[in-house]
Design a protein around this motif. Structure first.
Motif, PDB file in Angstrom:
ATOM      1  N   VAL A 649       0.860  -1.165   0.184  1.00 45.64           N
ATOM      2  CA  VAL A 649       0.039   0.046  -0.062  1.00 45.64           C
ATOM      3  C   VAL A 649       0.652   1.335   0.170  1.00 45.64           C
ATOM      4  CG1 VAL A 649      -1.670   1.277   1.163  1.00 45.64           C
ATOM      5  CG2 VAL A 649      -1.729  -1.340   1.231  1.00 45.64           C
ATOM      6  N   SER A 650       0.758   1.968  -0.811  1.00 49.03           N
ATOM      7  CA  SER A 650       1.242   3.401  -0.800  1.00 49.03           C
ATOM      8  C   SER A 650       0.488   4.710  -0.965  1.00 49.03           C
ATOM      9  CB  SER A 650       2.477   3.366  -2.416  1.00 49.03           C
ATOM     10  OG  SER A 650       2.773   4.695  -2.493  1.00 49.03           O
ATOM     11  N   THR A 651       0.617   5.480  -0.012  1.00 47.89           N
ATOM     12  CA  THR A 651      -0.247   6.702   0.174  1.00 47.89           C
ATOM     13  C   THR A 651       0.491   7.920  -0.054  1.00 47.89           C
ATOM     14  OG1 THR A 651       0.066   6.664   2.504  1.00 47.89           O
ATOM     15  CG2 THR A 651      -1.976   5.577   1.713  1.00 47.89           C
ATOM     16  N   ALA A 652       0.077   8.896  -0.729  1.00 44.76           N
ATOM     17  CA  ALA A 652       0.908  10.253  -0.905  1.00 44.76           C
ATOM     18  C   ALA A 652       0.904  10.796   0.492  1.00 44.76           C
ATOM     19  CB  ALA A 652       0.175  10.999  -2.165  1.00 44.76           C
ATOM     20  N   PRO A 653       1.966  11.631   0.668  1.00 47.57           N
ATOM     21  CA  PRO A 653       2.184  12.384   1.865  1.00 47.57           C
ATOM     22  C   PRO A 653       1.009  13.445   2.050  1.00 47.57           C
ATOM     23  CG  PRO A 653       3.710  12.989   0.535  1.00 47.57           C
ATOM     24  CD  PRO A 653       3.119  11.806  -0.117  1.00 47.57           C
ATOM     25  N   SER A 654       0.577  14.083   1.103  1.00 43.63           N
ATOM     26  CA  SER A 654      -0.471  15.103   1.363  1.00 43.63           C
ATOM     27  C   SER A 654      -1.964  14.558   0.764  1.00 43.63           C
ATOM     28  CB  SER A 654       0.158  16.531   0.761  1.00 43.63           C
ATOM     29  OG  SER A 654       0.166  16.229  -0.871  1.00 43.63           O
ATOM     30  N   LEU A 655      -2.355  13.616   1.210  1.00 42.08           N
ATOM     31  CA  LEU A 655      -3.796  13.215   0.922  1.00 42.08           C
ATOM     32  C   LEU A 655      -4.806  14.058   1.673  1.00 42.08           C
ATOM     33  CD1 LEU A 655      -3.653   9.460   0.905  1.00 42.08           C
ATOM     34  CD2 LEU A 655      -4.140  10.764  -1.045  1.00 42.08           C
ATOM     35  N   PRO A 656      -5.837  14.395   0.815  1.00 44.97           N
ATOM     36  CA  PRO A 656      -6.980  15.475   1.503  1.00 44.97           C
ATOM     37  C   PRO A 656      -7.969  14.485   2.289  1.00 44.97           C
ATOM     38  CG  PRO A 656      -7.341  14.898  -0.927  1.00 44.97           C
ATOM     39  CD  PRO A 656      -5.936  14.326  -0.665  1.00 44.97           C
ATOM     40  N   VAL A 657      -8.692  14.800   3.171  1.00 46.35           N
ATOM     41  CA  VAL A 657      -9.589  14.264   3.885  1.00 46.35           C
ATOM     42  C   VAL A 657     -10.912  14.005   2.807  1.00 46.35           C
ATOM     43  CG1 VAL A 657     -11.256  14.208   5.955  1.00 46.35           C
ATOM     44  CG2 VAL A 657      -8.981  15.306   6.105  1.00 46.35           C
ATOM     45  N   VAL A 658     -11.178  12.648   2.878  1.00 45.85           N
ATOM     46  CA  VAL A 658     -12.393  12.470   1.904  1.00 45.85           C
ATOM     47  C   VAL A 658     -13.646  12.568   2.460  1.00 45.85           C
ATOM     48  CG1 VAL A 658     -13.188  10.770   0.075  1.00 45.85           C
ATOM     49  CG2 VAL A 658     -10.588  11.234   0.476  1.00 45.85           C
ATOM     50  N   HIS A 659     -14.749  13.169   2.204  1.00 46.21           N
ATOM     51  CA  HIS A 659     -15.880  13.291   2.772  1.00 46.21           C
ATOM     52  C   HIS A 659     -16.907  12.337   1.988  1.00 46.21           C
ATOM     53  CE1 HIS A 659     -15.101  16.352   5.723  1.00 46.21           C
ATOM     54  NE2 HIS A 659     -14.352  16.638   4.944  1.00 46.21           N
ATOM     55  N   THR A 660     -17.174  11.089   2.121  1.00 44.04           N
ATOM     56  CA  THR A 660     -17.826  10.139   1.247  1.00 44.04           C
ATOM     57  C   THR A 660     -18.585   9.225   2.375  1.00 44.04           C
ATOM     58  OG1 THR A 660     -17.824   8.955  -0.759  1.00 44.04           O
ATOM     59  CG2 THR A 660     -16.011   8.749   0.602  1.00 44.04           C
ATOM     60  N   ASP A 661     -19.255   8.235   1.554  1.00 40.27           N
ATOM     61  CA  ASP A 661     -19.782   7.282   2.189  1.00 40.27           C
ATOM     62  C   ASP A 661     -18.747   6.017   2.375  1.00 40.27           C
ATOM     63  OD1 ASP A 661     -21.920   5.434   3.439  1.00 40.27           O
ATOM     64  OD2 ASP A 661     -22.112   4.430   1.502  1.00 40.27           O
ATOM     65  N   MET A 662     -18.346   5.690   3.723  1.00 44.61           N
ATOM     66  CA  MET A 662     -17.412   4.677   4.077  1.00 44.61           C
ATOM     67  C   MET A 662     -17.792   3.293   3.803  1.00 44.61           C
ATOM     68  SD  MET A 662     -15.332   3.906   7.837  1.00 44.61           S
ATOM     69  CE  MET A 662     -14.716   5.587   7.594  1.00 44.61           C
ATOM     70  N   ALA A 663     -19.160   3.109   4.016  1.00 45.81           N
ATOM     71  CA  ALA A 663     -19.572   1.608   3.503  1.00 45.81           C
ATOM     72  C   ALA A 663     -19.272   1.194   2.063  1.00 45.81           C
ATOM     73  CB  ALA A 663     -20.851   1.538   4.095  1.00 45.81           C
ATOM     74  N   SER A 664     -19.800   2.306   1.395  1.00 43.66           N
ATOM     75  CA  SER A 664     -19.583   2.292  -0.377  1.00 43.66           C
ATOM     76  C   SER A 664     -18.212   2.050  -0.558  1.00 43.66           C
ATOM     77  CB  SER A 664     -20.320   3.209  -1.068  1.00 43.66           C
ATOM     78  OG  SER A 664     -21.694   3.442  -0.583  1.00 43.66           O
ATOM     79  N   LEU A 665     -17.223   2.928   0.045  1.00 42.38           N
ATOM     80  CA  LEU A 665     -15.876   3.070  -0.454  1.00 42.38           C
ATOM     81  C   LEU A 665     -15.114   1.569   0.031  1.00 42.38           C
ATOM     82  CD1 LEU A 665     -13.466   4.194  -1.478  1.00 42.38           C
ATOM     83  CD2 LEU A 665     -12.834   5.437   0.892  1.00 42.38           C
ATOM     84  N   GLU A 666     -15.682   0.916   1.342  1.00 47.48           N
ATOM     85  CA  GLU A 666     -15.069  -0.010   1.753  1.00 47.48           C
ATOM     86  C   GLU A 666     -15.403  -1.151   0.657  1.00 47.48           C
ATOM     87  OE1 GLU A 666     -16.044  -0.995   5.470  1.00 47.48           O
ATOM     88  OE2 GLU A 666     -14.753   0.377   6.574  1.00 47.48           O
ATOM     89  N   ARG A 667     -16.670  -1.035   0.132  1.00 46.60           N
ATOM     90  CA  ARG A 667     -17.307  -2.200  -0.517  1.00 46.60           C
ATOM     91  C   ARG A 667     -16.662  -2.285  -1.993  1.00 46.60           C
ATOM     92  NH1 ARG A 667     -22.346  -4.685  -0.928  1.00 46.60           N
ATOM     93  NH2 ARG A 667     -22.120  -6.496  -2.229  1.00 46.60           N
ATOM     94  N   ILE A 668     -16.030  -0.928  -2.632  1.00 49.45           N
ATOM     95  CA  ILE A 668     -15.353  -0.878  -3.809  1.00 49.45           C
ATOM     96  C   ILE A 668     -14.149  -1.465  -3.399  1.00 49.45           C
ATOM     97  CG2 ILE A 668     -14.693   0.875  -5.456  1.00 49.45           C
ATOM     98  CD1 ILE A 668     -16.761   2.700  -4.759  1.00 49.45           C
TER      99      ILE A 668
END
Length: 779
Positions: A649-668
Motif C-alpha cells: 500500500v502506497s499513500t501520498a504524503p498530502s492526501l486530502p480528507v475525503v467526505h464520502t460514504d465509508m461503507a460504499s468505499l469499503e465495498r469498492i
C-alpha cells in the motif's frame, strides 16, 4: 529576328549549368520566377564569374537561345571574342565601381547585318560578400533603321507613317481606306484616288479622294454616301456595275500583281469599256495599285490624273508598293478585328451563359446542401418529405410538387405531401392512394429507377395544361417512393435541374431509410427496456423472497453448529485440514459456505437494484485515508501472504480528507482487492496506490490497484462491468463467483460521483477509481 552566329567558344559543362541553377534556386523562390517571367523586357542576372544564373525567356529569345540553355554560361560561350570582351569589360567596371553601366553593342547575325542592343548592367548586393549583376537588354536595331530611312525619304515616310498611325488608331476599314486614298492623292499630287473593292461583302468603290473641282465630287460622294450629289454617285455606280472590271482584275493577276503604270490613257492596255469611261472623265494618266491578301486580289487603289499625261518615278511606285502592303495588312487586320469582335461577342455570350450556368450550379449546390441538412436533421418521414418538396419547388421556381411513398406489397402509392407555390385553391391530393396497376406506363419506369418528363395532352381539371417531371426516390436497396415537379406546359426541365432533383431524391431516400431504421431501433430499445425492467423486477422480487428462507437457513446452521460442537467437537474438526476432517465437518463446512454465498448474491442483487432506482443509502462522513487504510487493509495483506502474493500500500504524503460514504468505499476496495487476490498467481505482486488527482477542476483522489501476472483480453474489457459476466478461462483455480462484483463496483463509483477505468497489457492489470473529496459537490 535572325538568330546569332554559332557560338565562338565551346559551351561550359552541364555541371556548371546545374551548379548555377542550384544557386538560382537558393536565391530566388518560385514567386520571384513568376515575377521575372512576367516582365516584358529582357532581364537577366549574372554571378561574379559573369555567368547567367537567371534570365527570362524574352532575354533568351533576343539572343536566339532558350533561356534554360544559357544558364551557367557567359557571352564568351555564344559570341565572338571581340563582342564577349565588350560585355566582360563593362561587367567588370560595374562590379568594381558598384555603379550602373550602359553600353551599346552590335551583334552579328546570319544575314551579314548587325543587331544593335543597349545593354544596361547594374550591380546588386545579395549578401555582404556576394554581389550579382542585373542585365537588361533593349533592341534598337529597328529604331536605327527607321531613323536612317526617315533621313533619306522624309516625305515617303510621312505618307507611310500617316497611314500606319491611322491604321493603329482606326479599326473601321472604310475610314482607314478613306484616309489612305487621301494621303496617296496628296503624296502623288493627282486629281483622283479611289479604292475599288472585290470583297463580296463590300463590292465596288468604297473610298475616294478628289481635288477641289465640283465636277469631281462624285468620288467624295462615294466616300461619303450622305452627299447630296446623287447624279455623280449614280454615274460612279454605273462604272462599278461594269462586268469588264473583272477583265482588269484577271489582267492584273496575270501580270504578277505588280503596279500597272498608265502614262497615257489612250494607249493603256485596258478593257475598252473601262478606257472609254476614263476618257469621258478626262483622265490622262494613272496608276493601278493591286491590293493582295496572300494570293487573293481584294481590291485596287487607282490614282487618276486629269491635267496631262505623266510619268511615275520608281520611288513613287516603291512607296505605293509599301502602301499596298500596309493597306492589304490593314484590310486583313480589319477583317481579323471583325472576326475578333464576333468571337468576343460569341465568347461574351458563352461566358455569360457559363457564368449563368455556374451561378445556377452554385445556387443548386447550396439548395442541395440546405435540403440535405434539413432532411438529415430530421428522423420524421413527414418532415423529410415536407422539407424536400418545399425547398425544391422554390429553388426551381416550379408551380407545384408532391411526393409519395410506395407500399410494394400492396402495389400502392400514397401521396405524403404536396406543395403549390402559385395557387392555394387547387384541391389537395395529400393522402390520395394510387394503384400502380392503373398506371403501368408511369410506375414501371419509376420502379426501374428511371426519371421522365412529359407534357399533358389534355388539360388537368385543376391545373390545366402542365409539364411534369417524375423522379424515383431510391437508394441501393430499392425504390421507396417518387417525387413530382409541376410547371407550365411549355417548360422543359434542364439537365442540371434534373440532376438536382435526382440528388434531392437520393438524399430523401437515405433520410427516409435512416428514419425507418431509427423507428425500428427505438422500438427495439423500448422493448429491451421493458424486458430489462421485467428482469430487474424479477430479480428484486426473487431476492426479497429468497432472503427470508436463506436467513432462516443461516440461523439453523448456527444452531446446528452449536449442537454438533457439543456432541462431536465440530470446531476442532473444522480446524483440521480438509482431507483429515470427518464427513460431518466437511458437509457442514460446504453447507455454510454455500449459504454465505447465496446471502452475498442476494445482497449484491438488492444493492444493484437500489443503485438502479437511486435509493441506495449514503451516509457521508470524513475519512482520513492514510489512517483508515493502515488498519483496514491488514486482513487482505494476511490473505495475500497465505497465497504467496505480495500486497503493498502506497499513500501520498498530502492526501486530502475525503467526505464520502465509508461503507460504499469499503465495498469498492474490498471487491477489487478480493478479485486481485483471487486472480493473481502465486509469486506476483499487488499494489494499491492512493494519491490526489493533479490538474482536476474539483478536488479528487485516485485509488490505483495494480496486480501482475494476469492480462484481461482487449475484447473482454468492455464487458467486465456487465452483470453476471465473467471472463472465460480467467479462473484456473475454480474459486467461483457471481459476476456481479465489478458491476456493483462501477455503480457504486458513479453513485459516489466518481468513475472506474481499467488498463491491461503485458501481464499487468490496473484498475483506477477516481472519487471526489466532497460527495455533496458531485451529486
Amino acid at each position: 529576328m535572325p538568330n546569332p552566329t554559332p557560338p565562338a567558344a565551346p559551351l561550359r559543362s552541364n555541371r556548371d549549368s546545374e551548379s548555377c541553377q542550384n544557386r538560382q534556386g537558393r536565391l530566388f523562390q518560385d514567386g520571384v520566377d513568376l515575377l521575372f517571367n512576367a516582365v516584358a523586357a529582357p532581364l537577366g542576372v549574372k554571378d561574379q564569374q559573369h555567368r547567367w544564373c537567371f534570365l527570362n525567356q524574352v532575354y533568351g529569345d533576343l539572343l536566339g537561345y532558350a533561356a534554360a540553355d544559357l544558364l551557367g554560361k557567359s557571352e564568351a560561350d555564344i559570341f565572338p571574342p571581340a563582342v564577349a570582351e565588350v560585355f566582360r569589360r563593362a561587367e567588370q567596371q560595374a562590379m568594381a565601381l558598384g555603379q550602373r553601366q550602359s553600353i551599346q553593342v552590335q551583334l552579328p547575325t546570319s544575314t551579314e547585318s548587325h543587331r544593335t542592343l543597349i545593354v544596361d548592367i547594374a550591380p546588386v548586393v545579395v549578401l555582404e560578400d556576394v554581389s550579382l549583376l542585373m542585365v537588361t537588354l533593349q533592341d534598337i536595331t529597328a529604331q536605327q533603321q527607321v531613323e536612317q530611312t526617315l533621313q533619306r525619304q522624309s516625305e515617303r515616310e510621312r505618307l507611310l507613317g500617316a497611314i500606319a498611325q491611322h491604321r493603329l488608331q482606326v479599326i473601321n476599314p472604310e475610314e482607314l481606306l478613306q484616309t489612305t486614298v487621301s494621303e496617296v492623292r496628296h503624296f502623288l499630287k493627282v486629281d483622283w484616288v479611289l479604292f475599288y473593292s472585290f470583297d463580296p461583302d463590300y463590292p465596288g468603290v468604297v473610298a475616294g479622294s478628289a481635288a477641289g473641282s465640283a465636277a469631281l465630287g462624285r468620288f467624295l460622294d462615294v466616300a461619303s454616301p450622305s452627299s447630296k450629289n446623287g447624279k455623280d454617285l449614280n454615274a460612279l455606280n454605273e462604272l462599278n456595275e461594269l462586268n469588264e472590271l473583272n477583265e482588269l482584275k484577271d489582267h492584273l493577276v496575270s501580270c504578277g500583281g505588280d503596279i500597272q503604270v498608265i502614262t497615257d490613257i489612250r494607249t493603256a492596255p485596258l478593257p475598252k469599256i473601262y478606257r472609254e469611261q476614263l476618257t469621258q472623265a478626262q483622265v490622262q494618266a494613272g496608276l493601278v495599285l493591286p491590293i493582295f491578301q496572300g494570293e487573293r486580289l481584294c481590291g485596287l487603289v487607282c490614282a487618276l490624273h486629269r491635267s496631262a499625261s505623266r510619268s511615275w518615278p520608281s520611288w513613287e511606285m516603291s512607296t505605293l508598293r509599301e502602301v499596298a502592303t500596309q493597306v492589304g495588312s490593314a484590310i486583313k487586320q480589319a477583317r481579323l478585328y471583325r472576326q475578333v469582335q464576333q468571337l468576343n461577342t460569341d465568347l461574351e455570350q458563352q461566358v455569360a451563359q457559363r457564368t449563368e450556368q455556374l451561378q445556377t450550379a452554385l445556387d443548386f449546390e447550396a439548395t442541395l446542401k440546405r435540403i440535405t441538412d434539413r432532411v438529415r436533421d430530421s428522423l420524421d418521414v413527414n418532415q423529410i418529405m415536407l422539407s424536400a418538396v418545399e425547398e425544391l419547388t422554390e429553388a426551381l421556381g416550379a408551380k407545384g410538387s408532391n411526393t409519395a411513398l410506395y407500399d410494394l406489397e400492396q402495389r400502392t402509392s400514397t401521396i405524403y405531401y404536396e406543395y403549390n407555390s402559385y395557387n392555394s385553391s387547387i384541391p389537395a391530393y395529400q393522402g390520395r392512394v394510387a394503384q400502380m396497376e392503373a398506371f403501368p406506363e408511369v410506375y414501371d419506369q419509376l420502379l426501374n429507377g428511371q426519371y421522365f418528363q412529359f407534357c399533358s395532352m389534355e388539360p388537368n381539371p385543376d391545373r390545366g395544361y402542365v409539364a411534369m417531371l417524375a423522379c424515383p426516390v431510391l437508394d441501393d436497396r430499392g425504390v421507396l417512393g417518387d417525387l413530382w415537379l409541376i410547371n407550365g406546359r411549355d417548360y422543359g426541365f434542364s439537365d442540371i435541374e434534373i440532376r438536382l432533383v435526382q440528388q434531392v431524391a437520393n438524399q430523401c431516400a437515405i433520410a427516409i431509410r435512416q428514419a425507418r431504421l431509427y423507428e425500428a431501433a427505438q422500438s427495439q430499445v423500448a422493448e429491451l427496456e421493458r424486458l430489462n425492467t421485467l428482469k430487474d423486477d424479477f430479480l428484486s422480487t426473487v431476492s426479497h423472497e429468497l432472503r427470508t428462507p436463506v436467513t432462516s437457513m443461516r440461523v439453523a446452521l448456527k444452531l446446528l453448529g452449536a449442537s454438533l460442537n457439543q456432541e462431536c467437537n465440530l470446531s476442532a474438526e473444522l480446524d483440521k485440514p480438509k482431507a483429515a476432517q470427518n464427513p460431518i465437518a466437511r458437509y457442514y463446512h460446504i453447507l455454510k459456505e454455500e449459504c454465505e454465498r447465496e446471502i452475498s448474491l442476494i445482497n449484491d442483487l438488492l444493492d444493484l437494484q437500489r443503485l438502479d432506482v437511486g435509493n441506495h443509502p449514503v451516509q457521508t462522513e470524513p475519512i482520513v485515508l492514510k489512517t483508515w487504510l493502515s488498519g483496514w487493509i491488514d486482513s487482505f495483506i494476511t490473505r495475500a501472504k497465505s497465497r504467496d502474493q505480495t500486497l503493498q500500500v502506497s499513500t501520498a504524503p498530502s492526501l486530502p480528507v475525503v467526505h464520502t460514504d465509508m461503507a460504499s468505499l469499503e465495498r469498492i476496495l474490498a471487491e477489487l482487492l478480493n478479485n486481485a487476490c483471487k486472480y493473481t498467481p502465486p509469486g506476483e505482486h499487488i499494489t494499491l496506490r492512493v494519491e490526489p488527482l493533479a490538474g482536476a477542476q474539483l478536488s479528487q483522489v485516485q485509488f490505483v490497484l495494480t496486480n501482475t501476472g494476469v492480462t484481461i483480453p482487449a475484447e473482454e474489457r468492455s464487458r467486465i462491468f456487465d452483470k453476471f459476466y465473467r471472463v472465460p478461462s480467467a479462473d484456473p483455480w475454480k474459486q467461483g463467483g457471481t459476476g456481479l462484483g465489478l458491476a456493483l463496483v462501477q455503480k457504486l463509483c458513479r453513485y459516489l460521483g466518481g468513475e472506474i477505468a481499467v488498463l491491461s497489457d503485458d501481464q499487468r492489470t490496473c484498475f483506477t477509481v477516481t472519487l471526489p473529496t466532497q460527495l455533496s459537490l458531485s451529486r
